[in-house]
Design an enzyme around this catalytic site. Structure first.
Site, short mmCIF file in Angstrom:
data_model
loop_
_atom_site.label_atom_id
_atom_site.label_comp_id
_atom_site.label_asym_id
_atom_site.label_seq_id
_atom_site.Cartn_x
_atom_site.Cartn_y
_atom_site.Cartn_z
CG PHE A 24 -1.97 0.97 1.29
CD1 PHE A 24 -3.17 0.72 0.64
CD2 PHE A 24 -1.81 2.17 1.96
CE1 PHE A 24 -4.19 1.66 0.67
CE2 PHE A 24 -2.84 3.11 1.99
CZ PHE A 24 -4.03 2.86 1.34
CG ASP B 116 -0.21 -2.63 6.98
OD1 ASP B 116 -1.31 -3.00 7.46
OD2 ASP B 116 0.00 -1.47 6.56
CE LYS C 165 -8.01 -0.25 5.04
NZ LYS C 165 -6.57 -0.28 4.82
NE ARG D 139 -10.58 -2.52 -2.76
CZ ARG D 139 -9.94 -1.86 -1.79
NH1 ARG D 139 -8.68 -2.18 -1.50
NH2 ARG D 139 -10.51 -0.90 -1.13
#
Ligand SMILES: *Cc1c(COP(=O)(O)O)cnc(C)c1O
Length: 430
Positions: free
Chosen positions: A140, A211, A237, A389
């Site tokens: 990311f 991560d 998330k 996505r």
């Protein structure tokens, strides 16, 4: 991943009635009631921002009105605010296979990564003249930026090297100070082998920083068994803590008192309320705290994590794979010929809890397709340059939602409904 029961195979000719039957037999079905989901909306974006848990709304209201409004400053003690980062950290520890007392909630993922990388650089191996922070090109961007910033501040001592994600373990060498990897790729859902990469880092004398932004609450993890020195992750998330929810940092128990905090703040002091002029770090993972914790955000995250208390991660994984397999099968059956290509590994142990399809030039790269899908009540997201996505979150998604989402996608493609000027205009957040 290996201990998750095998998901039910996708039946050929899966129809809506079959999906409803699977929902009726779903052991996680009751969890959906915990969330405030708008009716007639199919939410396939919980991998990016989890939906609102009813309990989080109630908890924040109570924290505001009673703890803050009436308790005022007394609530730091009386309502246990001061220990909330550690309590929330322990709830997260359970979900990521870390030991109690090894996770502290607070700060953003970016800031926690800065803290973890700097702490890792202070360990004997990395501190011994090694120059490379090794990562992969699929990481990311914020992770790469944080590492770039640390390298820039090192005055040329450190450099960031990125390799293809498949090549990460093989690229670790005697100059690698830190291996920094995001376990599940945010674009494609491609998943690293945590055990193998961590073991390769250990064998080469490098520190491992994971991560877990797209892994915590998405896939079963055994961070303690992996032996990784550090991990960070995200609260908004799969953990459903709300927009900008605090992230977390994990430090392996034997290292907690050996690593010097990179950001020395008073909340990481051994005795903050002595107000001493010199910094003395607290024992344990508490020294990773920096400033005053964001209590309203932590209260929301704490309430959201309560939902996970009775949830078995193996059952979550089993349903996640079954939902995603169903979506792949339906899209590949019904949307064949429109220019979609699966960008996520089919192999179960190589993917997380999201599925991406790459769009060919015939679909204008895919951005308008996702906008048309959102207008049709199916929220996923678009990731440049060409990915649709979809996140599969077993606590509140039903098999029938997956069926209906694939059906609506098919109609948008078959009727070319995406090719309308309103769907081509780009918003700031995709
Ligand atoms: C979502 C995400 C982040 C977000 O970082 P913030 O500091 O919360 O903005 C960081 N890293 C990864 C891998 C992510 O997926």
């Amino acid at each position: 991943m290996t201990d998750a029961p095998a998901p039910a195979p996708v039946q050929a000719g899966t129809d809506r009635a079959a999906c409803l039957a699977r929902d009726a037999a779903d052991p996680l079905a009751a969890c959906r009631q915990a969330f405030a989901l708008p009716p007639d909306l199919i939410y396939l974006d919980g991998n990016s921002l989890g939906p609102l848990p009813h309990a989080a709304a109630a908890r924040v209201a109570d924290t505001v009105a009673r703890e803050w409004g009436e308790g005022l400053i007394r609530s730091w003690n009386d309502a246990g605010w001061i220990d909330l980062p550690a309590r929330v950290g322990d709830r997260i520890a359970r979900l990521i296979g870390a030991r109690p007392g090894s996770v502290m909630a607070g700060d953003s993922t970016s800031i926690n990564l800065f803290k973890a990388l700097n702490a890792a650089l202070g360990l004997p191996g990395p501190a011994g003249g090694r120059r490379t922070i090794l990562s992969d090109t699929g990481n990311f961007p914020t992770d790469l930026y944080v590492a770039q910033g640390i390298c820039a501040a090192s005055g040329g001592r450190l450099r960031l090297r990125t390799v293809a994600q498949e090549d990460l373990a093989a690229a670790i060498d005697g100059d690698t100070a830190i291996v920094m990897a995001t376990h599940v790729n945010f674009r494609t859902g491609w998943m690293h082998d945590m055990t193998a990469v961590t073991e390769a880092a250990r064998a080469a004398g490098a520190a491992m920083v994971w991560d877990l932004a797209h892994s915590a609450g998405a896939v079963p993890l055994d961070l303690a068994a992996s032996g990784a020195e550090f991990a960070v992750g995200c609260g908004y998330k799969y953990l459903n803590g709300g927009p900008g929810a605090p992230g977390f940092i994990h430090v392996r128990p034997d290292l907690q008192d050996r690593v010097a905090p990179a950001l020395c703040g008073w909340m990481g002091h051994a005795a903050p309320f002595d107000f001493a002029p010199a910094f003395v770090p607290a024992q344990g993972v508490r020294r990773q705290q920096v400033g005053t914790p964001p209590i309203l955000s932590l209260a929301a995250l704490d309430a959201a994590l309560e939902i996970w208390r009775e949830v078995d991660m193996a059952a979550v994984r089993c349903k996640s794979l079954a939902l995603a397999d169903l979506f792949i099968a339906l899209v590949e059956r019904d949307c064949a010929g429109f220019g979609l290509r699966l960008a996520t590994p089919r192999q179960h142990d190589r993917r997380g809890s999201q599925i991406s399809f790459a769009c060919g030039p015939d679909l204008a790269g895919g951005y308008p397709v996702m906008q048309a899908l959102i207008a049709a009540g199916v929220i996923g997201d678009f990731r440049a340059p060409d990915l649709l996505r979809f996140g599969f979150t077993p606590l509140y998604l039903r098999f029938v939602d997956v069926f209906d989402a694939a059906d609506r996608l098919h109609r948008i493609l078959a009727e070319r409904r995406w090719d309308n000027p309103q769907f081509h205009a780009r918003a700031a957040v995709t």
